[in-house]
Design a protein around this motif. Structure first.
Motif, PDB file in Angstrom:
ATOM      1  N   LEU A   1       0.952  -1.322   0.094  1.00 49.50           N
ATOM      2  CA  LEU A   1      -0.284   0.006   0.026  1.00 49.50           C
ATOM      3  C   LEU A   1       0.854   1.325   0.030  1.00 49.50           C
ATOM      4  CD1 LEU A   1      -3.009  -1.034   2.699  1.00 49.50           C
ATOM      5  CD2 LEU A   1      -2.492  -1.548   0.206  1.00 49.50           C
ATOM      6  N   TYR A   2       0.525   2.106  -0.604  1.00 50.86           N
ATOM      7  CA  TYR A   2       1.217   3.368  -0.970  1.00 50.86           C
ATOM      8  C   TYR A   2       0.254   4.370  -1.029  1.00 50.86           C
ATOM      9  CZ  TYR A   2       0.513   3.084  -6.122  1.00 50.86           C
ATOM     10  OH  TYR A   2      -0.252   3.132  -7.261  1.00 50.86           O
ATOM     11  N   ALA A   3       0.871   5.745  -1.146  1.00 52.00           N
ATOM     12  CA  ALA A   3       0.112   6.833  -1.106  1.00 52.00           C
ATOM     13  C   ALA A   3       0.963   7.941  -1.590  1.00 52.00           C
ATOM     14  CB  ALA A   3      -0.815   7.378   0.113  1.00 52.00           C
ATOM     15  N   PRO A   4       0.401   9.206  -2.288  1.00 54.88           N
ATOM     16  CA  PRO A   4       1.194  10.419  -2.768  1.00 54.88           C
ATOM     17  C   PRO A   4       1.956  10.969  -1.306  1.00 54.88           C
ATOM     18  CG  PRO A   4      -0.933  10.650  -3.645  1.00 54.88           C
ATOM     19  CD  PRO A   4      -0.839   9.595  -2.654  1.00 54.88           C
ATOM     20  N   LYS A   5       3.115  11.550  -1.619  1.00 54.45           N
ATOM     21  CA  LYS A   5       3.969  11.959  -0.597  1.00 54.45           C
ATOM     22  C   LYS A   5       3.428  13.111   0.143  1.00 54.45           C
ATOM     23  CE  LYS A   5       7.869  11.487   0.314  1.00 54.45           C
ATOM     24  NZ  LYS A   5       9.293  11.918  -0.232  1.00 54.45           N
ATOM     25  N   ASP A   6       2.465  13.921  -0.421  1.00 55.13           N
ATOM     26  CA  ASP A   6       1.752  14.925   0.251  1.00 55.13           C
ATOM     27  C   ASP A   6       0.585  14.638   1.130  1.00 55.13           C
ATOM     28  OD1 ASP A   6       0.512  14.511  -2.097  1.00 55.13           O
ATOM     29  OD2 ASP A   6      -0.572  16.222  -2.248  1.00 55.13           O
ATOM     30  N   VAL A   7       0.057  13.614   0.604  1.00 53.96           N
ATOM     31  CA  VAL A   7      -0.983  12.861   1.507  1.00 53.96           C
ATOM     32  C   VAL A   7      -0.439  12.515   2.707  1.00 53.96           C
ATOM     33  CG1 VAL A   7      -2.766  11.266   1.456  1.00 53.96           C
ATOM     34  CG2 VAL A   7      -2.434  12.573  -0.700  1.00 53.96           C
ATOM     35  N   ARG A   8       0.663  11.713   2.655  1.00 52.75           N
ATOM     36  CA  ARG A   8       1.055  11.072   3.682  1.00 52.75           C
ATOM     37  C   ARG A   8       2.040  11.904   4.737  1.00 52.75           C
ATOM     38  NH1 ARG A   8       5.717   7.330   2.367  1.00 52.75           N
ATOM     39  NH2 ARG A   8       6.015   8.544   0.460  1.00 52.75           N
ATOM     40  N   ILE A   9       2.367  12.932   4.026  1.00 48.21           N
ATOM     41  CA  ILE A   9       3.011  14.220   5.079  1.00 48.21           C
ATOM     42  C   ILE A   9       1.870  14.569   5.898  1.00 48.21           C
ATOM     43  CG2 ILE A   9       3.863  16.442   5.130  1.00 48.21           C
ATOM     44  CD1 ILE A   9       5.805  15.669   2.761  1.00 48.21           C
ATOM     45  N   ASP A  10       0.759  14.812   5.191  1.00 45.62           N
ATOM     46  CA  ASP A  10      -0.366  15.545   5.964  1.00 45.62           C
ATOM     47  C   ASP A  10      -0.874  14.529   6.989  1.00 45.62           C
ATOM     48  OD1 ASP A  10      -2.472  17.549   6.292  1.00 45.62           O
ATOM     49  OD2 ASP A  10      -3.541  16.013   5.822  1.00 45.62           O
ATOM     50  N   ARG A  11      -0.810  13.190   6.761  1.00 44.67           N
ATOM     51  CA  ARG A  11      -1.459  12.476   7.840  1.00 44.67           C
ATOM     52  C   ARG A  11      -0.602  12.045   8.937  1.00 44.67           C
ATOM     53  NH1 ARG A  11      -2.780   7.963   4.425  1.00 44.67           N
ATOM     54  NH2 ARG A  11      -4.777   8.554   4.268  1.00 44.67           N
ATOM     55  N   VAL A  12       0.707  11.686   8.618  1.00 45.07           N
ATOM     56  CA  VAL A  12       1.732  11.781   9.513  1.00 45.07           C
ATOM     57  C   VAL A  12       1.907  12.914  10.552  1.00 45.07           C
ATOM     58  CG1 VAL A  12       4.196  11.494   9.986  1.00 45.07           C
ATOM     59  CG2 VAL A  12       3.135  10.110   8.488  1.00 45.07           C
ATOM     60  N   SER A  13       1.718  14.171   9.745  1.00 49.94           N
ATOM     61  CA  SER A  13       1.777  15.407  10.768  1.00 49.94           C
ATOM     62  C   SER A  13       0.606  15.597  11.658  1.00 49.94           C
ATOM     63  CB  SER A  13       1.748  16.720   9.520  1.00 49.94           C
ATOM     64  OG  SER A  13       1.952  17.901  10.328  1.00 49.94           O
ATOM     65  N   LYS A  14      -0.545  15.074  11.240  1.00 49.17           N
ATOM     66  CA  LYS A  14      -1.700  15.331  12.257  1.00 49.17           C
ATOM     67  C   LYS A  14      -1.774  14.185  12.993  1.00 49.17           C
ATOM     68  CE  LYS A  14      -4.828  17.180   8.791  1.00 49.17           C
ATOM     69  NZ  LYS A  14      -5.992  17.132   7.832  1.00 49.17           N
ATOM     70  N   ARG A  15      -1.277  12.878  12.598  1.00 49.96           N
ATOM     71  CA  ARG A  15      -1.304  11.607  13.524  1.00 49.96           C
ATOM     72  C   ARG A  15      -0.102  11.690  14.881  1.00 49.96           C
ATOM     73  NH1 ARG A  15      -0.212   6.487  10.644  1.00 49.96           N
ATOM     74  NH2 ARG A  15       2.072   7.311  10.880  1.00 49.96           N
ATOM     75  N   GLN A  16       0.894  12.442  14.336  1.00 53.48           N
ATOM     76  CA  GLN A  16       2.008  12.587  15.323  1.00 53.48           C
ATOM     77  C   GLN A  16       2.258  13.930  15.947  1.00 53.48           C
ATOM     78  OE1 GLN A  16       3.344   9.510  15.879  1.00 53.48           O
ATOM     79  NE2 GLN A  16       4.639   8.734  14.301  1.00 53.48           N
ATOM     80  N   ASN A  17       1.452  14.907  15.468  1.00 51.62           N
ATOM     81  CA  ASN A  17       1.491  16.072  16.241  1.00 51.62           C
ATOM     82  C   ASN A  17       2.692  16.674  15.933  1.00 51.62           C
ATOM     83  OD1 ASN A  17       0.156  18.344  17.276  1.00 51.62           O
ATOM     84  ND2 ASN A  17       0.691  17.854  19.251  1.00 51.62           N
ATOM     85  N   VAL A  18       3.193  16.687  14.686  1.00 52.83           N
ATOM     86  CA  VAL A  18       4.372  17.375  14.342  1.00 52.83           C
ATOM     87  C   VAL A  18       4.489  18.064  13.115  1.00 52.83           C
ATOM     88  CG1 VAL A  18       5.949  15.324  15.451  1.00 52.83           C
ATOM     89  CG2 VAL A  18       5.245  15.407  12.585  1.00 52.83           C
ATOM     90  N   SER A  19       5.400  19.051  12.652  1.00 53.03           N
ATOM     91  CA  SER A  19       5.298  19.828  11.646  1.00 53.03           C
ATOM     92  C   SER A  19       5.549  19.016  10.346  1.00 53.03           C
ATOM     93  CB  SER A  19       6.502  20.814  11.717  1.00 53.03           C
ATOM     94  OG  SER A  19       7.553  20.266  11.422  1.00 53.03           O
TER      95      SER A  19
END
Length: 212
Positions: A123-141
């Motif tokens: 499973l993969y996803a576009p980089k910008d989508v993953r950045i947004d998901r990780v940023s929100k999930r981990q509460n990081v920039s």
């Protein structure tokens, strides 16, 4: 049902969530960190050792340091790292032999190579989508999320390519590679369910139907 689903995933693609939801929908076990817990029980090694090596590439200096750690290894001749990998490998095979399930990462697809019930996915996803998901999930920039994605994917790729001798995230290494953003996580779950249904009850194509 006999199908065993293995999921390799880019960090931030939603692979774990998809795996959990697929397992729930199909009513079958889900294994992620649980694989390490089971392997630790069976091998007699400390669970923290498995966590230390979890989906990490081989490191000679780290292996030497860990081999000196007093976990009561029984003189197998293998390095601690090799024992951890082999124990995980055998646990994957044992759990698969018990029945259908969903397994996340840890070269499970390679461990089960040749199993007729295997459905291996990446499973993969576009980089910008993953950045947004990780940023929100981990509460990081966004920058921190981007760095975390790069490091985690690099680590997972090195681990997979060392132990499985295949390219991580490349179509030739799996039955299917799915973009979780194309259909959304819910749609991806539904698609995997449809794949399993077809694998369990294949429909003959016109060329396979006996004309008589």
């Amino acid at each position: 049902m006999k199908t065993i689903i293995t999921i390799g995933r880019q960090f931030g693609s939603g692979g774990k969530e998809v795996g959990i939801r697929v397992a729930k929908e199909l009513g079958i076990p889900f294994y992620d960190k649980e694989l390490l817990q089971e392997a630790a029980k069976e091998s007699g090694l400390c669970e923290k050792v498995f966590e230390s090596f979890d989906e990490r590439p081989k490191s000679l200096l780290y292996s030497i340091a860990m081999d000196a750690y007093p976990f009561g290894i029984g003189g197998t001749g293998d390095s601690l790292e090799q024992q951890v990998y082999l124990a995980t490998f055998e646990t994957i095979r044992r759990l698969a032999a018990e029945g259908p399930c969903v397994m996340i990462g840890r070269c499970a697809d390679y461990a089960l190579s040749g199993n007729p019930n295997l459905l291996s996915l990446f499973l993969y996803a576009p980089k910008d989508v993953r950045i947004d998901r990780v940023s929100k999930r981990q509460n990081v920039s966004a920058e921190e999320a981007k760095s975390l994605i790069r490091k985690t994917d690099k680590r997972r790729a090195a681990y997979y390519e060392y132990y499985a001798s295949r390219k991580w995230g490349v179509v030739d290494s799996y039955d299917f590679c799915l973009n979780t953003h194309a259909l959304g996580l819910g749609g991806t779950v539904e698609l995997i369910q449809a794949m399993v249904a077809h694998k369990e009850h294949p429909i003959a194509s016109p060329t396979e139907i006996d004309p008589t």
